[in-house]
Design a protein around this motif. Sequence first.
Motif, PDB file in Angstrom:
ATOM      1  N   SER A  88       0.807  -1.224   0.000  1.00 54.58           N
ATOM      2  CA  SER A  88       0.000   0.000   0.000  1.00 54.58           C
ATOM      3  C   SER A  88       0.835   1.265   0.000  1.00 54.58           C
ATOM      4  CB  SER A  88      -0.951   0.025   1.206  1.00 54.58           C
ATOM      5  OG  SER A  88      -1.903  -0.987   1.095  1.00 54.58           O
ATOM      6  N   PHE A 116       1.300   6.440  -7.082  1.00 51.20           N
ATOM      7  CA  PHE A 116       0.151   7.155  -7.628  1.00 51.20           C
ATOM      8  C   PHE A 116       0.319   8.661  -7.426  1.00 51.20           C
ATOM      9  CE2 PHE A 116      -4.179   8.907  -7.334  1.00 51.20           C
ATOM     10  CZ  PHE A 116      -4.648   8.533  -8.581  1.00 51.20           C
ATOM     11  N   VAL A 132      -4.319   1.269   0.171  1.00 47.64           N
ATOM     12  CA  VAL A 132      -3.721   2.230  -0.757  1.00 47.64           C
ATOM     13  C   VAL A 132      -4.394   3.594  -0.606  1.00 47.64           C
ATOM     14  CG1 VAL A 132      -3.351   2.801  -3.185  1.00 47.64           C
ATOM     15  CG2 VAL A 132      -3.024   0.448  -2.394  1.00 47.64           C
ATOM     16  N   LEU A 133      -5.702   3.593  -0.562  1.00 52.48           N
ATOM     17  CA  LEU A 133      -6.435   4.858  -0.450  1.00 52.48           C
ATOM     18  C   LEU A 133      -6.131   5.562   0.871  1.00 52.48           C
ATOM     19  CD1 LEU A 133      -8.378   6.280  -2.357  1.00 52.48           C
ATOM     20  CD2 LEU A 133     -10.251   5.327  -1.041  1.00 52.48           C
ATOM     21  N   ASP A 164     -10.983   4.823  -5.965  1.00 51.56           N
ATOM     22  CA  ASP A 164     -10.213   3.586  -6.037  1.00 51.56           C
ATOM     23  C   ASP A 164     -11.192   2.449  -6.284  1.00 51.56           C
ATOM     24  OD1 ASP A 164      -8.548   1.409  -5.755  1.00 51.56           O
ATOM     25  OD2 ASP A 164      -7.811   1.950  -3.765  1.00 51.56           O
ATOM     26  N   GLY A 200     -13.360   4.678  -1.878  1.00 49.76           N
ATOM     27  CA  GLY A 200     -12.956   3.334  -2.242  1.00 49.76           C
ATOM     28  C   GLY A 200     -14.196   2.490  -2.438  1.00 49.76           C
ATOM     29  N   CYS A 248     -10.966  -1.397  -4.276  1.00 48.68           N
ATOM     30  CA  CYS A 248     -10.073  -0.924  -3.210  1.00 48.68           C
ATOM     31  C   CYS A 248      -9.679  -2.001  -2.216  1.00 48.68           C
ATOM     32  CB  CYS A 248     -10.711   0.248  -2.475  1.00 48.68           C
ATOM     33  SG  CYS A 248     -12.169  -0.192  -1.490  1.00 48.68           S
ATOM     34  N   ARG A 272       2.346   1.700  -3.499  1.00 43.71           N
ATOM     35  CA  ARG A 272       1.334   2.046  -4.499  1.00 43.71           C
ATOM     36  C   ARG A 272       0.821   3.465  -4.323  1.00 43.71           C
ATOM     37  NH1 ARG A 272      -1.703  -3.711  -3.957  1.00 43.71           N
ATOM     38  NH2 ARG A 272      -0.258  -4.896  -5.260  1.00 43.71           N
ATOM     39  N   ALA A 273       0.574   3.870  -3.085  1.00 45.84           N
ATOM     40  CA  ALA A 273       0.105   5.234  -2.826  1.00 45.84           C
ATOM     41  C   ALA A 273       1.146   6.259  -3.257  1.00 45.84           C
ATOM     42  CB  ALA A 273      -0.236   5.402  -1.345  1.00 45.84           C
TER      43      ALA A 273
END
Length: 123
Positions: A30, A37, A63-64, A55, A84, A58, A33-34
Amino acid sequence: MAIFDNERATNLYNADDYESNTSNWEDSASVFRAKAFYEAMTKARLTDQVSSVLDVGCGSGGVLMKLSEDHGKKIGNGLAKFDGIDLSTNAIKIANRLYPKAAEHNVSFSVELIDKKRCWRKI
């Protein structure tokens, strides 16, 4: 794997054994990926223009949440909303359990589906 109908979605992602057969709900990737992004948004010079982030799929929300926690004040001038959605009720239950204070970070999780018209809706 793409799931195109509610029956398959229900049978696969909402089966009682899905949660027990899925490991690492906190998703150790996570943070990576965050960050990736956010860096892509920054490179494209979009961070000030974004008012919301969706997302799709999700999962458990890691990640969100990391995106919002680590970069939320820099996205949309700190006013962005983070949604999400996932078709798995189990995943959303886990996201809400893992992140009970998500709303404090403008994050919400819900069970929803994107249909063929590319509109999202509750399922």
